[in-house]
Design an enzyme around this catalytic site. Structure first.
Site, short mmCIF file in Angstrom:
data_model
loop_
_atom_site.label_atom_id
_atom_site.label_comp_id
_atom_site.label_asym_id
_atom_site.label_seq_id
_atom_site.Cartn_x
_atom_site.Cartn_y
_atom_site.Cartn_z
N CYS A 22 0.93 -1.38 -0.08
CA CYS A 22 -0.01 0.02 -0.06
C CYS A 22 0.71 1.41 0.06
O CYS A 22 0.36 2.30 -0.10
CB CYS A 22 -0.82 0.08 0.96
SG CYS A 22 -0.19 0.48 2.86
N LYS A 23 2.12 1.32 0.08
CA LYS A 23 2.92 2.22 0.04
C LYS A 23 2.99 3.08 -1.10
O LYS A 23 2.83 2.48 -2.25
CB LYS A 23 4.40 1.81 0.44
CG LYS A 23 4.80 1.25 1.79
CD LYS A 23 5.97 0.66 1.92
CE LYS A 23 7.10 2.01 2.01
NZ LYS A 23 8.45 1.59 2.32
N GLY A 50 14.99 10.27 3.65
CA GLY A 50 15.80 9.52 2.61
C GLY A 50 16.18 8.39 3.22
O GLY A 50 16.76 7.45 2.27
N ASP A 92 12.50 -0.24 10.97
CA ASP A 92 13.17 0.85 10.62
C ASP A 92 14.31 1.39 11.50
O ASP A 92 15.37 1.97 10.91
CB ASP A 92 12.18 1.91 10.20
CG ASP A 92 11.26 1.70 8.76
OD1 ASP A 92 12.02 0.87 7.97
OD2 ASP A 92 10.13 1.94 8.85
N ASP A 239 16.16 -1.87 5.50
CA ASP A 239 15.34 -2.87 5.42
C ASP A 239 14.51 -3.04 4.25
O ASP A 239 14.42 -2.24 3.60
CB ASP A 239 14.53 -2.88 6.73
CG ASP A 239 13.65 -2.06 6.79
OD1 ASP A 239 13.58 -0.95 6.11
OD2 ASP A 239 12.51 -2.18 7.52
#
Length: 341
Positions: A22-23, A50, A92, A239
């Protein structure tokens, strides 16, 4: 899977896109950041836009890393969705090497008719965060047409051990700490209609439920141990999530000013043929991954030490390629290696 009142709820039916698929697309996101004037580094941060997370130096020996990540359901069970969402969001921070003092603020949205699943979902988040040595510190919940879950994460580390996607150098070895294929595995589980379900089962070559169980086990495996093993050996890290392996490799290549050559793709057994059926591009490293592994660039002289640490910590890993002179991502082959748990 749930056996109680939530057992008949199919969360994935309430969203058209699932998990990290969904990103916003990589190109669209780059354009958005450019138009908003958010592409320049900030003097107040060690790193930020970034990268997988932002880092601010608090003292000479302490940095605060923060990030936020949430997405739509990739599994139907609310408790499992909470676990996946928590592991994905924390990843993340772990990708930067920050693993201590983990705080998690839950971000949750549910349709009005699904509010009854919130306790199970939150329990999944809480259990996953506790398993990562962290604590749920609060959060925010809204009513939303599409369900989504995740969180705002903070963690700490010494500034000296923090990793970004900017430190890869030619000659480095590339490592991946989870197999690919979550999009194909979970897509197959969503197929329940007779004739196509039979086609999916034939393509898988092994029970679809088993493939889904293995994908769930990988998605709920935190990247904390991998991060702790790698953070003073790796030169760069990210990741692997919605942009897929090639997309994340392209980010690392661009940010480091190098080329990336991929020669090996470990995939959850059965997902390679499912991907071909669905058109997800797994064999080309393009499939969206949810709560995927760390992609690490490691100087060749340190590779043996990294593998020894991974072995000692029980971390899955594969060397999947190398960093080269040049730019962009090149696929050499690559060899697909089926992996089963």
């Amino acid at each position: 899977m749930a056996d109680g009142p939530d057992a008949d709820v199919r969360l994935t039916e309430y969203a058209e896109l699932h998990g990290c698929s969904c990103k916003v697309g990589q190109g669209d996101l780059d354009d958005l950041l450019g138009e908003a004037g958010l592409t320049e580094p900030s003097d107040d941060l060690l790193f930020g836009v970034g990268e997988d997370a932002a880092a601010r130096r608090l003292t000479d020996d302490l940095a605060l890393v923060s990030t936020v990540d949430f997405f739509t359901p990739i599994v139907d069970d609310p408790y499992d969705f909470g676990r996946v969402a928590a592991c994905n969001a924390a990843s993340d921070a772990f990708a930067t090497g920050a693993t201590e003092n983990l705080d998690f603020l839950v971000v949750l949205g549910l349709p009005q008719e699904l509010t009854d699943v919130a306790p199970a979902l939150l329990a999944g988040v809480a259990d996953a965060v506790e398993g990562m040595g962290g604590v749920v510190a609060g959060g925010h919940t809204i009513v939303s047409p599409w369900p989504f879950a995740g969180g705002a994460v903070s963690a700490t580390a010494s500034p000296d051990v923090l990793l970004t996607s900017q430190g890869a150098t030619p000659g480095d070895e590339l490592y991946l700490t989870k197999p690919l294929g979550t999009q194909s595995a979970m897509g197959a589980l969503r197929v329940t209609d007779g004739e196509f379900a039979d086609l999916v089962a034939d393509a898988a070559g092994r029970p679809v439920e088993r493939i889904g169980e293995e994908a769930l086990a990988w998605m709920t495996t935190p990247n904390r141990a991998a991060a702790e093993a790698a953070r003073d050996l790796a030169g760069a890290a990210t990741d692997v999530t919605g942009f897929g392996l090639v997309g994340q490799s392209a980010v690392l290549a661009a940010n480091s000013g190098v080329g990336v050559e991929v020669t090996r793709l470990p995939v959850i057994e059965g997902t390679e043929d499912l991907s071909e059926l669905f058109g997800y591009g797994l064999a080309d490293g393009e499939s969206a991954e949810t709560s995927g592994g760390l992609l690490l660039s490691v100087p060749a002289a340190r590779a043996a030490d990294l593998e020894s640490r991974f072995d000692a910590a029980g971390v899955f890993y594969r060397r999947i390629g190398r960093v080269t002179d040049g730019s962009g991502v090149t696929l050499r082959g690559p060899e697909l290696e089926p992996v089963s748990r």
